[in-house]
Design an enzyme around this catalytic site. Structure first.
Site, PDB file in Angstrom:
ATOM      1  N   MET A 135       0.831  -1.190   0.000  1.00 20.59           N
ATOM      2  CA  MET A 135       0.000   0.000   0.000  1.00 20.59           C
ATOM      3  C   MET A 135       0.874   1.251   0.000  1.00 20.59           C
ATOM      4  O   MET A 135       2.055   1.193   0.298  1.00 20.59           O
ATOM      5  CB  MET A 135      -0.906   0.005   1.224  1.00 20.59           C
ATOM      6  CG  MET A 135      -1.887  -1.174   1.288  1.00 20.59           C
ATOM      7  SD  MET A 135      -3.014  -1.299  -0.108  1.00 20.59           S
ATOM      8  CE  MET A 135      -2.228  -2.622  -1.059  1.00 20.59           C
ATOM      9  N   CYS A 136       0.292   2.349  -0.308  1.00 15.88           N
ATOM     10  CA  CYS A 136       1.009   3.618  -0.377  1.00 15.88           C
ATOM     11  C   CYS A 136       1.126   4.250   1.006  1.00 15.88           C
ATOM     12  O   CYS A 136       0.560   3.768   1.976  1.00 15.88           O
ATOM     13  CB  CYS A 136       0.294   4.574  -1.329  1.00 15.88           C
ATOM     14  SG  CYS A 136      -0.110   3.852  -2.942  1.00 15.88           S
ATOM     15  N   ARG A 137       1.853   5.344   1.075  1.00 13.99           N
ATOM     16  CA  ARG A 137       1.916   6.186   2.263  1.00 13.99           C
ATOM     17  C   ARG A 137       1.564   7.595   1.815  1.00 13.99           C
ATOM     18  O   ARG A 137       2.011   8.042   0.753  1.00 13.99           O
ATOM     19  CB  ARG A 137       3.311   6.201   2.891  1.00 13.99           C
ATOM     20  CG  ARG A 137       3.919   4.844   3.249  1.00 13.99           C
ATOM     21  CD  ARG A 137       3.319   4.273   4.520  1.00 13.99           C
ATOM     22  NE  ARG A 137       2.053   3.577   4.235  1.00 13.99           N
ATOM     23  CZ  ARG A 137       1.293   3.020   5.161  1.00 13.99           C
ATOM     24  NH1 ARG A 137       1.620   3.108   6.440  1.00 13.99           N
ATOM     25  NH2 ARG A 137       0.178   2.392   4.826  1.00 13.99           N
TER      26      ARG A 137
END
Length: 252
Positions: A1-3
């Site tokens: 997942m992204c940040r």
């Protein structure tokens, strides 16, 4: 997942949260603390969007490369002061393109938008929702990713004049109904209102006299950081911060 990270408040330099803090977005890009099965690094692009004034459209710097490889952004961020910004480091879903156009934040008009998560069963799961869009919108997508389609769905409602919180709640619940088990953490701002959601992924809130910071993970050890409960929305304005539940009953 992204940040991702977003700020709204008194003018500050985005360099602190993005590069200088002990657990800045830069650190989260290569050493995230809470990916929840979504990979180990965020090296598939990054972006920073910011405002130069209360009536200005946002500016943006994006690349398809890892955040730590960009030599231009650290001095640029250090030279800026802005009352609102959104920054993101991308961990692309397998099978989706790694291009600059796929990196958040996405923007149209006054808005900046970022998505941390994944839409289960994409693209089939979003087909019915996508039918509500003009065909020209689908034919001119920046990139064929779930996050870009989510942005196109959201900006259509914003362009129609819908309240931004209502539009974000609709997007969250409509996508969950169409693609159960999706991860739908959103950040949205027009420089006056900042909205975030938690749907099967983490978001933390820091509220200070200067402003509000929302981040996938706290960027430092400030004891005022608080986790946003899952299935909640946050709305921050000059009037204060609201925390609102997103319940299963909201899903239509």
């Amino acid at each position: 997942m992204c940040r991702h990270i977003a700020y709204l408040g008194a003018p500050v330099s985005p360099a602190e949260a993005v590069f200088r803090a002990p657990h800045s977005l830069l650190v989260q890009a290569y050493a995230p603390a809470d990916m929840r099965g979504g990979g180990t690094v965020n090296a598939d692009g990054f972006g920073l969007g910011w405002y130069l004034g209360p009536d200005a459209a946002p500016l943006r710097h994006r690349r398809s490369t890892p955040l730590w490889t960009d030599e231009a952004l650290p001095p640029l961020a250090a030279a800026l002061t802005t009352h609102a910004f959104v920054a993101a480091a991308r961990n692309g879903t397998t099978g989706m393109p790694v291009t600059e156009a796929a990196a958040a934040p996405f923007t149209t008009g006054r808005w900046l938008f970022s998505h941390n998560g994944v839409v289960r069963g994409f693209p089939d799961s979003l087909a019915e929702l996508a039918k509500t869009l003009p065909i020209t919108e689908l034919l001119t997508l920046e990139a064929p990713t779930d996050s870009v389609v989510l942005w196109v769905l959201l900006r259509a409602r914003l362009a129609a004049g819908e309240d931004p919180l209502s539009a974000v709640v609709w997007l969250t619940t409509a996508v969950e109904a169409a693609a159960p088990g999706s991860r739908l953490n959103f950040l949205l701002t027009d420089g006056e209102t900042l909205i975030g959601t938690t749907w099967t992924h983490a978001l933390s809130l820091l509220e200070t006299p200067e402003g509000v910071l929302l981040a996938s993970e706290p960027v430092d050890g400030d004891p005022r950081w608080t986790p946003v409960p899952d299935h909640h929305a946050v709305r921050a304005t000059a009037a204060g911060v609201e925390l609102l539940p997103l319940t299963e009953e909201d899903i239509s």
